[in-house]
Write a protein that holds these residues in place. Structure first.
Motif, short mmCIF file in Angstrom:
data_model
loop_
_atom_site.label_atom_id
_atom_site.label_comp_id
_atom_site.label_asym_id
_atom_site.label_seq_id
_atom_site.Cartn_x
_atom_site.Cartn_y
_atom_site.Cartn_z
N GLY A 158 -12.45 3.33 54.21
CA GLY A 158 -11.16 3.80 53.70
C GLY A 158 -10.74 5.12 54.31
O GLY A 158 -11.43 6.12 54.15
N GLY B 260 -2.88 3.57 52.31
CA GLY B 260 -2.94 3.17 50.90
C GLY B 260 -1.95 4.00 50.11
O GLY B 260 -0.78 4.10 50.48
N ALA C 97 -5.61 12.24 41.68
CA ALA C 97 -5.00 13.48 42.16
C ALA C 97 -5.73 13.89 43.44
O ALA C 97 -6.43 14.89 43.50
C1 FAD Z 1 4.32 8.16 44.13
C2 FAD Z 1 3.02 8.89 44.16
C3 FAD Z 1 3.00 10.26 44.01
C4 FAD Z 1 1.76 10.94 44.02
N1 FAD Z 1 1.75 12.30 43.92
C5 FAD Z 1 0.58 12.97 44.01
C6 FAD Z 1 0.56 14.38 43.99
O1 FAD Z 1 1.58 15.03 43.87
N2 FAD Z 1 -0.64 15.00 44.07
C7 FAD Z 1 -1.81 14.30 44.18
O2 FAD Z 1 -2.87 14.93 44.26
N3 FAD Z 1 -1.81 12.96 44.21
C8 FAD Z 1 -0.65 12.28 44.13
N4 FAD Z 1 -0.65 10.91 44.18
C9 FAD Z 1 -1.94 10.21 44.17
C10 FAD Z 1 -2.59 10.20 45.53
O3 FAD Z 1 -1.77 9.51 46.39
C11 FAD Z 1 -3.98 9.56 45.43
O4 FAD Z 1 -4.79 10.35 44.61
C12 FAD Z 1 -4.65 9.43 46.78
O5 FAD Z 1 -3.80 8.84 47.71
C13 FAD Z 1 -5.92 8.62 46.70
O6 FAD Z 1 -6.44 8.50 48.00
P1 FAD Z 1 -7.58 7.47 48.38
O7 FAD Z 1 -8.09 7.89 49.70
O8 FAD Z 1 -8.54 7.35 47.27
O9 FAD Z 1 -6.89 6.04 48.45
P2 FAD Z 1 -5.84 5.38 49.44
O10 FAD Z 1 -4.82 6.34 49.89
O11 FAD Z 1 -5.36 4.13 48.79
O12 FAD Z 1 -6.70 5.04 50.72
C14 FAD Z 1 -7.57 3.94 50.82
C15 FAD Z 1 -7.66 3.54 52.27
O13 FAD Z 1 -8.70 2.61 52.39
C16 FAD Z 1 -8.32 1.62 53.32
N5 FAD Z 1 -9.10 0.43 53.03
C17 FAD Z 1 -9.20 -0.21 51.83
N6 FAD Z 1 -10.01 -1.29 51.93
C18 FAD Z 1 -10.47 -1.30 53.21
C19 FAD Z 1 -11.31 -2.18 53.90
N7 FAD Z 1 -11.86 -3.25 53.32
N8 FAD Z 1 -11.57 -1.91 55.20
C20 FAD Z 1 -11.04 -0.83 55.80
N9 FAD Z 1 -10.18 0.01 55.19
C21 FAD Z 1 -9.90 -0.23 53.91
C22 FAD Z 1 -6.83 1.45 53.07
O14 FAD Z 1 -6.16 0.89 54.15
C23 FAD Z 1 -6.41 2.88 52.78
O15 FAD Z 1 -5.95 3.54 53.93
C24 FAD Z 1 0.55 10.21 44.17
C25 FAD Z 1 0.61 8.84 44.34
C26 FAD Z 1 1.82 8.18 44.33
C27 FAD Z 1 1.83 6.70 44.51
#
Ligand code: FAD
Length: 808
Positions: free
Chosen positions: A11, A42, A353
């Motif tokens: 990810g 994501g 977050a």
């Molecule tokens: C509208 C909105 C507003 C927000 N505002 C804020 C804010 O102001 N402040 C804040 O801190 N947070 C905010 N967030 C939340 C924030 O976006 C998340 O906390 C953060 O994006 C989480 O990141 P992540 O890396 O866990 O997941 P993701 O961003 O979902 O990343 C997961 C990645 O894993 C990859 N992946 C998944 N499965 C596989 C696989 N099998 N093989 C290879 N790759 C894979 C995906 O392609 C993706 O790129 C907001 C979210 C939204 C939707």
């Protein structure tokens, strides 16, 4: 793509990239991140990019502070701009109850080093010009709020990691994960296989799918989330021109809104009550760079409040509404750590977050993988805080509740209703009929107190409707005898030829003789506490352990990781296959004697004895020990017999005036004895000397128990802190935990728990202070709801200081 790696991180969102960076910075450079598409495919790319230090859990708050301070470092290391704007912000209160809550946040900030200040609504409006001060009663100023560029930050982590030797493979989708017989993982992708020692699931929106590849159903769920961006606003332009600064952040808790400047306009987001789950059961693999359809009707009630609280919004147009999904765990905190039963498989998901927490998650996880310990107290984020009971439907109910309450006040006596009742014991209906008011612990309904008809908790920061009733329950115990349910403890059995030797190594205490029990601290390699238990020797090869109920999965993960490989020791957690009852008080022995043929006289069954005996017709295991600090017994009984044992005890106690008591009375009782508990006084950041558990550590025993050298060093050097009990000159509110402890006008420590000790009629606080001042009797103050109250050190227990009642 390389065919072998020490770690595969799945990810490339902000969390996975942070994990990769931290592993590389910590020295593991044979690490590769696999991303199925571009980085940030994501939830990361459409985030509002807000960041802040405040969190309900002080240890998570510390990691958020770490995250925010990290951005400068990764920007410099990577050469990639992160777009950080540290504007500062205001947290607004429209009600007195909210302001009380904010005062508690400020108090917590004092010992966390977070610079917070209570200000008036007028002062808030001077800092943030869009506020109508008439709508608020006060505010808190936070200098460490801000926002950033989500994509910039993610790429900065990735570039910095690459510079340190890590690799990133984009457009590489993990399609399956298989554990080989030798314990290594086959990570199977659309471009071939990578064999890895460790796999990290940072799959964000697809964390469930990645979990399912190894048979794991993670309690995470995505919710739709909307924020709007306005057209340019003259008020914003005026402020920027007049002050040369951006408009600062605002969180309007009562409007459930957050705001910040976005170019010449404003960004306003909301956690609406009428929220919507996204992709309930599985996340489509073809989702990535799309946004969801905005639904302005859903957020209209919040916007109405927003327009009233920030009138300039009434005159401006909306340029864009962003609607995107992101994931939550049932309590809104991340799921981080090693997964029990899957050695080498780690999770870093449910991060709602990411820009406040991503750095801290990466730091903790990399420490854990490399050093064997997260290096910080991350219980609030530990994946082990959930067990099998956190099913998909439970997660759904809780995540929706948590989302809708994101900015709501949770009072200390407030129990949240979603997903309940789930686990109940056989006496549930019987106790409910007696007026039991229920709380929940590790998914299990637990009686808190017993209310007369028509009375229930009125939520408050102050003493409430339960106060007198809990006082009566306490009186029943101290004056005659009380009966309570204690099924919420975790219960374990350890058997096998190697059991005693293993227990001698895993626990720091001296092992009890057959038929006896002891308090058993469990230490980590660094000598800090990882558990506190009651250990009972039933039959030399059969041992019984009782411990913290909420930590059952956490402790099983630890136990199993330390079991000998030769099968000579077996450990099993009973869960609710074993339930519990307890009786305590001066007439407890008389009650027990009436329902059993066993000799329970003090001579035959002294303090800390344990034996199997029938209670009425029910076969039970009975230990002479009580967390009330009184004469008492803990009774362990299979669920099919629990009602029979309960009825026998209640009937036998009738002539003595037996009363039911719940966990609030138990809290009042244990406070009089200065007894601590796991996850409050006892946590993995304290040593046994600091926590006052050193008297149970057998420093001189032959066994080389885990943490022995570090514990000896702590004893020699004296540690840094001491757990102390204080009598607080409180008004109508007692401490709830996490308040600042002042000494001679400076913040020196923090409260771990407390409350009103009804029998002693004293308000008690337990907490940690530096050892240098720990024996000063005077000069302490404890901050409750923004006011400092004199506090006096209470070294001897308020009740039964000479143990006459308990041992008599
Ligand atoms: C509208 C909105 C507003 C927000 N505002 C804020 C804010 O102001 N402040 C804040 O801190 N947070 C905010 N967030 C939340 C924030 O976006 C998340 O906390 C953060 O994006 C989480 O990141 P992540 O890396 O866990 O997941 P993701 O961003 O979902 O990343 C997961 C990645 O894993 C990859 N992946 C998944 N499965 C596989 C696989 N099998 N093989 C290879 N790759 C894979 C995906 O392609 C993706 O790129 C907001 C979210 C939204 C939707």
């Amino acid at each position: 793509m390389k065919s072998h790696a020490k770690v595969v991180v799945i990810g490339g969102g902000v969390v996975g990239c942070s994990v990769l960076f931290h592993l590389a910075r910590h020295g593991w450079t044979d690490v590769v991140l696999l991303e199925r598409d571009e980085l940030t495919s994501g939830s990361t790319w459409h985030a509002a990019g807000g960041m802040h230090t405040i969190n309900g859990d002080p240890n998570v708050a510390k990691l958020q502070k770490y995250t925010i301070n990290l951005y400068k470092e990764i920007e410099e290391l990577s050469g990639q701009a992160t777009g950080v704007h540290l504007t500062g912000g205001v947290l607004l209160a429209a009600t007195e109850a909210r302001l009380d809550w904010l005062r508690g946040v400020v108090s917590k900030g004092r010992y966390l080093g977070i610079d917070l200040e209570v200000i008036s609504a007028k002062e808030a409006a001077e800092l943030m010009p869009l506020i109508d001060p008439k709508q608020f009663v006060g505010a808190v100023r936070n200098k460490e709020d801000g926002h950033l560029d989500p994509s910039g930050v993610t790429h900065a982590y990735a570039k910095a990691a690459r510079k340190l030797g890590a690799e990133v493979e984009r457009f590489t989708k993990v399609e399956d994960i298989v554990r080989r017989p030798d314990g290594l993982w086959r990570v199977i992708t659309n471009k071939g296989e990578v064999i890895a020692e460790h796999v990290v699931n940072a799959g964000g929106l697809w964390a469930r799918e990645v979990g399912r590849m190894v048979g794991l159903e993670l309690p995470v769920l995505a919710m739709e989330h909307m924020y709007l961006i306005t057209e340019d606003m003259p008020e914003v332009a005026d402020w920027n021109a007049k002050t040369g600064t951006e408009i600062i952040h605002a969180v309007d808790f009562d409007g459930e809104l957050y705001l910040r400047q976005e170019r010449g306009g404003m960004l306003m987001g909301t956690y609406e009550k009428a929220n919507k789950v996204w992709s309930e059961f599985s996340t489509p693999w073809n989702f990535g760079h799309e946004l969801l359809e905005p639904d302005i009707d859903r957020i209209a009630p919040s916007l109405e409040v927003g327009f009233r609280h920030f009138p300039a919004f009434q005159k401006t147009g909306i340029k864009q509404i962003i609607n995107g999904p992101f994931t939550f765990a049932p309590d809104g905190n991340p799921l981080v750590g090693p997964v029990r039963g899957l050695p080498g498989f780690w999770v870093a998901c449910g991060v709602m977050a990411g820009f406040s927490q991503g750095g801290g998650v990466g730091l903790a996880l990399s420490n854990w993988m490399i050093e064997g310990d997260p290096g910080a107290d991350i219980w609030a984020m530990d994946v082990a805080r959930y067990g099998d009971w956190a099913t998909m439907a439970y997660t759904n109910a809780k995540v929706r509740e948590n989302y809708s309450r994101r900015f709501s006040i949770r009072f200390p006596n407030e129990e949240l209703p979603a997903g309940r009742p789930l686990k109940t014991t056989p006496v549930y209906d019987t106790l409910a009929a007696k007026g039991a008011q229920w709380g929940v612990s590790y998914g299990l309904e637990v009686p808190l107190w017993y209310a007369p008809d028509g009375v229930k908790d009125e939520f408050s920061w102050r003493r409430s409707t339960d106060f007198d009733h809990v006082g009566k329950e306490v009186a029943a115990v101290r004056n005659c005898v009380g009966l309570s349910e204690i099924s919420n403890f975790a219960k374990y059995t350890v058997t096998g030829a190697g059991a005693a030797a293993w227990l001698d190594r895993i626990f720091a205490c001296k092992l009890p003789k057959r038929g006896r029990m002891t308090l058993a601290p469990m230490l980590k390699d660094d000598g800090k506490l990882i558990g506190d238990f009651t250990l009972a020797n039933i039959d030399d090869n059969e041992w019984f352990i009782a411990g913290s109920g909420i930590a059952e999965q956490f402790h099983m993960r630890w136990f199993e990781a330390h079991l000998p490989k030769d099968g000579s020791v077996r450990i099993e957690a009973f869960g609710q296959k074993l339930t519990g009852l307890a009786i305590a008080g001066p007439r407890a022995r008389a009650v027990l004697a009436k329902v059993t043929r066993a000799d329970v006289s003090n001579a035959a069954f002294p303090f800390m004895a344990v034996a199997r005996m029938d209670i009425g017709m029910a076969p039970c295991l009975v230990g002479r020990v009580s967390y009330t600090g009184d004469l008492g017994y803990e009774i362990w009984v299979a669920p099919e017999y629990q009602r029979a044992a309960y009825q026998a005890l209640l009937a036998a106690g009738e002539e003595f005036g037996i009363g039911l008591f719940g966990s609030r009375a138990l809290n009042a009782l244990r406070l009089e004895k200065n007894y601590g508990s796991w996850a409050r006084e006892y946590r993995p950041i304290y040593g046994p000397l600091e926590a006052g558990l050193d008297r149970f550590v057998a420093y001189g025993k032959d066994a080389d128990f885990v943490g022995k050298q570090a514990a000896l060093a702590e004893r020699k050097q004296g540690g840094k802190l001491r757990l102390r009990a204080f009598i607080v000159d409180a008004g109508d509110a007692d401490v709830i935990g996490d308040e600042a402890i002042w000494h001679d006008g400076a913040v020196q420590g923090w409260v771990t728990s407390g409350g009103y000790a009804h029998n002693a009629k004293k308000s008690v606080a337990l907490g940690y202070v530096p050892k240098e001042i720990a024996d000063n009797t005077d000069g302490f103050e404890i901050e409750i709801l923004g006011k400092r109250h004199a506090a006096r050190l209470q070294s001897a227990p308020l009740f039964d200081a000479n143990f006459e009642r308990m041992r008599g």
